[in-house]
Design a protein around this motif. Structure first.
Motif, PDB file in Angstrom:
ATOM      1  N   ASN A 176       0.817  -1.213   0.000  1.00  0.00           N
ATOM      2  CA  ASN A 176       0.000   0.000   0.000  1.00  0.00           C
ATOM      3  C   ASN A 176       0.852   1.265   0.000  1.00  0.00           C
ATOM      4  O   ASN A 176       0.524   2.250  -0.666  1.00  0.00           O
ATOM      5  CB  ASN A 176      -0.922  -0.012   1.230  1.00  0.00           C
ATOM      6  CG  ASN A 176      -2.231   0.697   0.995  1.00  0.00           C
ATOM      7  OD1 ASN A 176      -2.861   0.501  -0.041  1.00  0.00           O
ATOM      8  ND2 ASN A 176      -2.652   1.519   1.942  1.00  0.00           N
ATOM      9  N   PHE A 177       1.961   1.237   0.752  1.00  0.00           N
ATOM     10  CA  PHE A 177       2.824   2.410   0.894  1.00  0.00           C
ATOM     11  C   PHE A 177       3.952   2.403  -0.139  1.00  0.00           C
ATOM     12  O   PHE A 177       4.771   3.312  -0.173  1.00  0.00           O
ATOM     13  CB  PHE A 177       3.407   2.437   2.315  1.00  0.00           C
ATOM     14  CG  PHE A 177       3.977   3.766   2.729  1.00  0.00           C
ATOM     15  CD1 PHE A 177       3.202   4.921   2.754  1.00  0.00           C
ATOM     16  CD2 PHE A 177       5.310   3.860   3.114  1.00  0.00           C
ATOM     17  CE1 PHE A 177       3.743   6.135   3.147  1.00  0.00           C
ATOM     18  CE2 PHE A 177       5.853   5.076   3.521  1.00  0.00           C
ATOM     19  CZ  PHE A 177       5.065   6.217   3.534  1.00  0.00           C
ATOM     20  N   SER A 178       3.966   1.367  -1.001  1.00  0.00           N
ATOM     21  CA  SER A 178       5.009   1.213  -2.038  1.00  0.00           C
ATOM     22  C   SER A 178       6.413   1.240  -1.430  1.00  0.00           C
ATOM     23  O   SER A 178       7.332   1.901  -1.928  1.00  0.00           O
ATOM     24  CB  SER A 178       4.875   2.313  -3.097  1.00  0.00           C
ATOM     25  OG  SER A 178       3.623   2.275  -3.723  1.00  0.00           O
ATOM     26  N   VAL A 179       6.589   0.496  -0.335  1.00  0.00           N
ATOM     27  CA  VAL A 179       7.858   0.473   0.388  1.00  0.00           C
ATOM     28  C   VAL A 179       8.945  -0.197  -0.442  1.00  0.00           C
ATOM     29  O   VAL A 179       8.722  -1.242  -1.052  1.00  0.00           O
ATOM     30  CB  VAL A 179       7.685  -0.284   1.728  1.00  0.00           C
ATOM     31  CG1 VAL A 179       9.028  -0.494   2.425  1.00  0.00           C
ATOM     32  CG2 VAL A 179       6.704   0.458   2.634  1.00  0.00           C
ATOM     33  N   ASN A 180      10.129   0.414  -0.466  1.00  0.00           N
ATOM     34  CA  ASN A 180      11.262  -0.254  -1.111  1.00  0.00           C
ATOM     35  C   ASN A 180      12.408  -0.547  -0.147  1.00  0.00           C
ATOM     36  O   ASN A 180      13.404  -1.144  -0.528  1.00  0.00           O
ATOM     37  CB  ASN A 180      11.776   0.541  -2.318  1.00  0.00           C
ATOM     38  CG  ASN A 180      12.014   2.005  -2.004  1.00  0.00           C
ATOM     39  OD1 ASN A 180      12.530   2.351  -0.953  1.00  0.00           O
ATOM     40  ND2 ASN A 180      11.601   2.879  -2.927  1.00  0.00           N
ATOM     41  N   HIS A 181      12.256  -0.138   1.117  1.00  0.00           N
ATOM     42  CA  HIS A 181      13.301  -0.412   2.110  1.00  0.00           C
ATOM     43  C   HIS A 181      12.622  -0.664   3.454  1.00  0.00           C
ATOM     44  O   HIS A 181      11.900   0.198   3.962  1.00  0.00           O
ATOM     45  CB  HIS A 181      14.246   0.791   2.196  1.00  0.00           C
ATOM     46  CG  HIS A 181      15.522   0.515   2.927  1.00  0.00           C
ATOM     47  ND1 HIS A 181      16.286  -0.607   2.723  1.00  0.00           N
ATOM     48  CD2 HIS A 181      16.177   1.231   3.891  1.00  0.00           C
ATOM     49  CE1 HIS A 181      17.354  -0.573   3.500  1.00  0.00           C
ATOM     50  NE2 HIS A 181      17.310   0.535   4.225  1.00  0.00           N
ATOM     51  N   PHE A 182      12.843  -1.856   4.033  1.00  0.00           N
ATOM     52  CA  PHE A 182      12.205  -2.270   5.278  1.00  0.00           C
ATOM     53  C   PHE A 182      13.284  -2.495   6.327  1.00  0.00           C
ATOM     54  O   PHE A 182      14.251  -3.222   6.096  1.00  0.00           O
ATOM     55  CB  PHE A 182      11.410  -3.559   5.048  1.00  0.00           C
ATOM     56  CG  PHE A 182      10.614  -4.027   6.235  1.00  0.00           C
ATOM     57  CD1 PHE A 182       9.433  -3.401   6.585  1.00  0.00           C
ATOM     58  CD2 PHE A 182      11.046  -5.105   6.994  1.00  0.00           C
ATOM     59  CE1 PHE A 182       8.684  -3.835   7.673  1.00  0.00           C
ATOM     60  CE2 PHE A 182      10.309  -5.548   8.084  1.00  0.00           C
ATOM     61  CZ  PHE A 182       9.124  -4.910   8.425  1.00  0.00           C
ATOM     62  N   ILE A 183      13.130  -1.848   7.503  1.00  0.00           N
ATOM     63  CA  ILE A 183      14.161  -1.896   8.538  1.00  0.00           C
ATOM     64  C   ILE A 183      13.565  -2.484   9.812  1.00  0.00           C
ATOM     65  O   ILE A 183      12.482  -2.089  10.250  1.00  0.00           O
ATOM     66  CB  ILE A 183      14.712  -0.491   8.839  1.00  0.00           C
ATOM     67  CG1 ILE A 183      15.192   0.180   7.545  1.00  0.00           C
ATOM     68  CG2 ILE A 183      15.863  -0.574   9.847  1.00  0.00           C
ATOM     69  CD1 ILE A 183      15.554   1.653   7.725  1.00  0.00           C
ATOM     70  N   ILE A 184      14.284  -3.428  10.415  1.00  0.00           N
ATOM     71  CA  ILE A 184      13.832  -4.089  11.636  1.00  0.00           C
ATOM     72  C   ILE A 184      14.795  -3.752  12.770  1.00  0.00           C
ATOM     73  O   ILE A 184      16.007  -3.948  12.654  1.00  0.00           O
ATOM     74  CB  ILE A 184      13.768  -5.619  11.466  1.00  0.00           C
ATOM     75  CG1 ILE A 184      12.836  -5.991  10.304  1.00  0.00           C
ATOM     76  CG2 ILE A 184      13.293  -6.282  12.758  1.00  0.00           C
ATOM     77  CD1 ILE A 184      12.847  -7.478   9.971  1.00  0.00           C
ATOM     78  N   GLY A 185      14.251  -3.241  13.868  1.00  0.00           N
ATOM     79  CA  GLY A 185      15.048  -2.945  15.047  1.00  0.00           C
ATOM     80  C   GLY A 185      14.358  -3.456  16.296  1.00  0.00           C
ATOM     81  O   GLY A 185      13.388  -4.207  16.231  1.00  0.00           O
ATOM     82  N   GLY A 186      14.856  -3.047  17.445  1.00  0.00           N
ATOM     83  CA  GLY A 186      14.332  -3.531  18.711  1.00  0.00           C
ATOM     84  C   GLY A 186      15.166  -4.693  19.215  1.00  0.00           C
ATOM     85  O   GLY A 186      15.952  -5.287  18.481  1.00  0.00           O
ATOM     86  N   LYS A 187      14.996  -5.040  20.476  1.00  0.00           N
ATOM     87  CA  LYS A 187      15.841  -6.072  21.089  1.00  0.00           C
ATOM     88  C   LYS A 187      15.721  -7.419  20.392  1.00  0.00           C
ATOM     89  O   LYS A 187      16.696  -8.168  20.278  1.00  0.00           O
ATOM     90  CB  LYS A 187      15.488  -6.210  22.578  1.00  0.00           C
ATOM     91  CG  LYS A 187      15.957  -5.028  23.423  1.00  0.00           C
ATOM     92  CD  LYS A 187      15.708  -5.270  24.902  1.00  0.00           C
ATOM     93  CE  LYS A 187      16.253  -4.107  25.723  1.00  0.00           C
ATOM     94  NZ  LYS A 187      16.020  -4.288  27.177  1.00  0.00           N
ATOM     95  N   ILE A 188      14.523  -7.742  19.899  1.00  0.00           N
ATOM     96  CA  ILE A 188      14.338  -9.055  19.278  1.00  0.00           C
ATOM     97  C   ILE A 188      14.992  -9.113  17.901  1.00  0.00           C
ATOM     98  O   ILE A 188      15.232 -10.198  17.362  1.00  0.00           O
ATOM     99  CB  ILE A 188      12.840  -9.421  19.260  1.00  0.00           C
ATOM    100  CG1 ILE A 188      12.363  -9.635  20.701  1.00  0.00           C
ATOM    101  CG2 ILE A 188      12.565 -10.677  18.443  1.00  0.00           C
ATOM    102  CD1 ILE A 188      10.898  -9.917  20.864  1.00  0.00           C
ATOM    103  N   ALA A 189      15.342  -7.953  17.339  1.00  0.00           N
ATOM    104  CA  ALA A 189      16.086  -7.960  16.074  1.00  0.00           C
ATOM    105  C   ALA A 189      17.412  -8.697  16.212  1.00  0.00           C
ATOM    106  O   ALA A 189      17.953  -9.213  15.232  1.00  0.00           O
ATOM    107  CB  ALA A 189      16.328  -6.528  15.600  1.00  0.00           C
TER     108      ALA A 189
END
Length: 300
Positions: free
Chosen positions: A243-256
């Protein structure tokens, strides 16, 4: 060009991290980085004593004499425009409900009335910080998430956080999206992992770190719990990546930090969906949060 500096603060339920930020080059002065853990349910004056101490140590260590503003990364519920804390019933900052954090900081440091102090949600700060760390990302359409005790998210188009309109979920949040028998955060979070492992094994573990340690020694059911979380995460975000036409996805947080166990199943589902998106695991959430907060001052 003359250097311009600001105070960056990452404030959580159990810690405060301060640093002085070069907001022209968007860099943290490493010498200024200072962190302290504390009980946020202490009386307001005692918490403010700790905050003041941390900020003053950061300023002293930086060698910077003049700062032009401050930017604060802090969890909600919070009125980010007015700087008022509305956290209640979350076992943190119980005495701060309804107080102006902006005024409390200004009073401690005798800042002038027009000294800018800006506030932003912690997940948004993380995402914006990851963008500003690499200015090539300023041209990208980014979705960033944090997985820890909860599930945070933000949507960024060319450096601007988007939290309204038809392209993103309500308020840019995904934690409360309906999913299976509950909401997204019931499945993608520390408690989601622990619940999944309990249903698989009949055994309770204390926290995400314990489950991660089980996975690292080859516990098959622990590994499956992480893999299922990766699949659930993909199912939750795929509609919004499209929907947002994302081309870069970033994962953070302790569980990353456990990405080795959930990323393959996540990426498999993403690929099967037809989404063409690059995926990045953040290695320095705290620096990203500080930069993201300071980006509020970047164009001033």
């Amino acid at each position: 060009m003359n250097k311009v500096y600001a105070i960056g603060l990452d404030i959580g339920g159990t810690h405060i991290t301060a640093a002085i930020i070069d907001i022209i080059d968007m860099k943290v002065l490493e010498s200024s980085l200072y962190k302290e853990s504390f009980d946020s349910n202490l009386p307001v004056d005692q918490v403010m004593d700790i905050w003041e101490k941390v900020i003053r140590i950061s300023l002293k260590n930086s060698g910077v004499e003049t700062v032009m503003g401050a930017a604060v990364c802090i969890p909600g519920p919070f009125d980010y425009e007015k700087g008022i804390c509305w956290i209640k019933g979350q076992s943190k900052y119980e005495h701060f409900y309804g107080l102006s954090i902006r005024d409390l900081i200004k009073e401690r440091f005798s800042f002038s009335d027009d000294f800018p102090i800006y506030f932003e949600n912690d997940a948004v700060c993380f995402g914006k910080g990851e963008v500003y760390k690499d200015k090539n990302n300023l041209s990208k359409i980014v979705m960033a998430i944090t997985i820890g005790t909860g599930l945070g998210a933000c949507f960024i188009d060319k450096g601007i956080s988007i939290n309204s309109g038809s392209l993103v979920p309500k308020e840019g949040e995904i934690y409360d999206l309906p999913y299976k028998k509950g909401i997204a955060e019931d499945y993608v979070s520390a408690r989601g992992l622990l619940s999944s492992y309990f249903h698989l094994s009949g055994t309770k573990v204390a926290n995400g770190l314990e489950l991660f340690n089980l996975a690292t020694i080859g516990n098959e059911l622990a590994i499956i719990a992480f893999e299922k979380m990766g699949e659930d995460l993909a199912q939750i975000v795929i509609p919004w990546l499209k929907n947002f036409s994302v081309n870069h996805f970033i994962i953070g947080g302790k569980i990353a930090n456990a990405s080795a166990y959930f990323l393959p199943s996540f990426e498999k589902k993403i690929k099967e969906s037809g989404c063409e998106v690059s995926v990045l695991i953040s290695t320095d959430n705290e620096i990203a949060a500080l930069l993201g907060a300071s980006s509020l001052l970047y164009t001033l």
